[in-house]
Design a protein around this motif. Sequence first.
Motif, mmCIF file in Angstrom:
data_model
loop_
_atom_site.group_PDB
_atom_site.id
_atom_site.type_symbol
_atom_site.label_atom_id
_atom_site.label_comp_id
_atom_site.label_asym_id
_atom_site.label_seq_id
_atom_site.Cartn_x
_atom_site.Cartn_y
_atom_site.Cartn_z
ATOM 1 N N THR A 90 -4.626 7.254 -6.089
ATOM 2 C CA THR A 90 -4.449 8.516 -6.801
ATOM 3 C C THR A 90 -4.905 8.320 -8.242
ATOM 4 O O THR A 90 -5.038 7.187 -8.723
ATOM 5 N N LYS A 133 2.490 8.444 -0.617
ATOM 6 C CA LYS A 133 2.253 9.691 0.111
ATOM 7 C C LYS A 133 0.752 9.936 0.295
ATOM 8 O O LYS A 133 0.316 10.448 1.328
ATOM 9 N N ARG A 134 -0.024 9.550 -0.704
ATOM 10 C CA ARG A 134 -1.487 9.676 -0.608
ATOM 11 C C ARG A 134 -2.024 8.797 0.528
ATOM 12 O O ARG A 134 -2.914 9.219 1.287
ATOM 13 N N VAL A 157 -0.502 7.983 3.248
ATOM 14 C CA VAL A 157 -0.147 8.646 4.506
ATOM 15 C C VAL A 157 -1.121 9.795 4.790
ATOM 16 O O VAL A 157 -1.589 9.974 5.921
ATOM 17 N N GLU A 158 -1.447 10.566 3.761
ATOM 18 C CA GLU A 158 -2.344 11.709 3.929
ATOM 19 C C GLU A 158 -3.753 11.280 4.319
ATOM 20 O O GLU A 158 -4.353 11.830 5.253
ATOM 21 N N VAL A 159 -4.303 10.290 3.602
ATOM 22 C CA VAL A 159 -5.687 9.895 3.850
ATOM 23 C C VAL A 159 -5.822 9.197 5.192
ATOM 24 O O VAL A 159 -6.890 9.238 5.830
ATOM 25 N N GLU A 168 -4.726 10.163 7.843
ATOM 26 C CA GLU A 168 -4.902 11.190 8.870
ATOM 27 C C GLU A 168 -6.379 11.463 9.143
ATOM 28 O O GLU A 168 -6.711 12.052 10.173
ATOM 29 N N ALA A 214 5.380 5.945 5.015
ATOM 30 C CA ALA A 214 6.060 7.224 4.788
ATOM 31 C C ALA A 214 7.538 7.000 4.488
ATOM 32 O O ALA A 214 8.119 7.669 3.619
#
Length: 293
Positions: free
Chosen positions: A123, A189-190, A192-194, A196, A275
Amino acid sequence: MTERRSPTIRRRRLGAELRRQREAAGITIEAVAEQLECSASKVSRIETGHTTATPRDVRDMLRIYGVVGAESDELVQIAREARQKGWWHPYSTVLVGAYVGLEAAASSIRAYEQQVVPGLLETEEYAGAMIRAARPDFTAEQVDQRVRVRLGRQSLLTQDDPVDLWVVLDEAVLSRPVGGDAVMRGQLKRLVEVAELPNVTVQVLPFEVGAHAGMDGTFTILSFPEPSDPDVVYAENATGGLFLEKSDELQKYSFIFDHIRAAAIRPEESIAHIAKLAEEPLWKWRPRSSPWT
């Protein structure tokens, strides 16, 4: 699809082809240098991609090798393109342009990281905090420049022809609150998002594994779409990094990565673990006043 084009990889490809043509013609580097009226080291550096060849150099070398017509024209055109600067060039004082060039041309990247989140997954807040801590000698402007470059590189993950990224993170990466609690939670959290994205795989190498194949340090293996472009290993250190291209070196690092990947938690479990850490971070378990001996 948009083609990733990199001056760095074009230099390597051009050099390899010039070497192949020279060897096919049965001519030594010294003989080429004599006819071009230059040093043998210049010819050698052109062939290894460490020096940019001018279109005239390429045309003259190919004439010596007896290569003419369309094949010669194509290689001369590659020489022209290889002289173009990549988007990172304005930041060459704060980043190893060679690595970014190879990264931009790669079709897949495999990386093991011991201490920090890789730049492609950071980030903005995490990147700034990490750079300020690692380089206290940098001005605010220099830090901002590095952050902008890292964020710009991340488009490789989401462009029309995205790079395949497989990252194994030592659990230490997730345990150190770079930038403080809020910044680090945002970074987790970033991740976890990436993860995906279909082209991104993230695994965690837990402390409980103990000693493992990657104990010697952080490294990245870059692979390219053209069979004629061999893999490159980038081993990072405090002064920049080291590029490794010999076949035995590539085999060694591929072997190490496979062992690290096998020892790590499976991707699905790794993301669930990250997470959970975003909600219940490891650094919260240890009071700052705890004595460590």
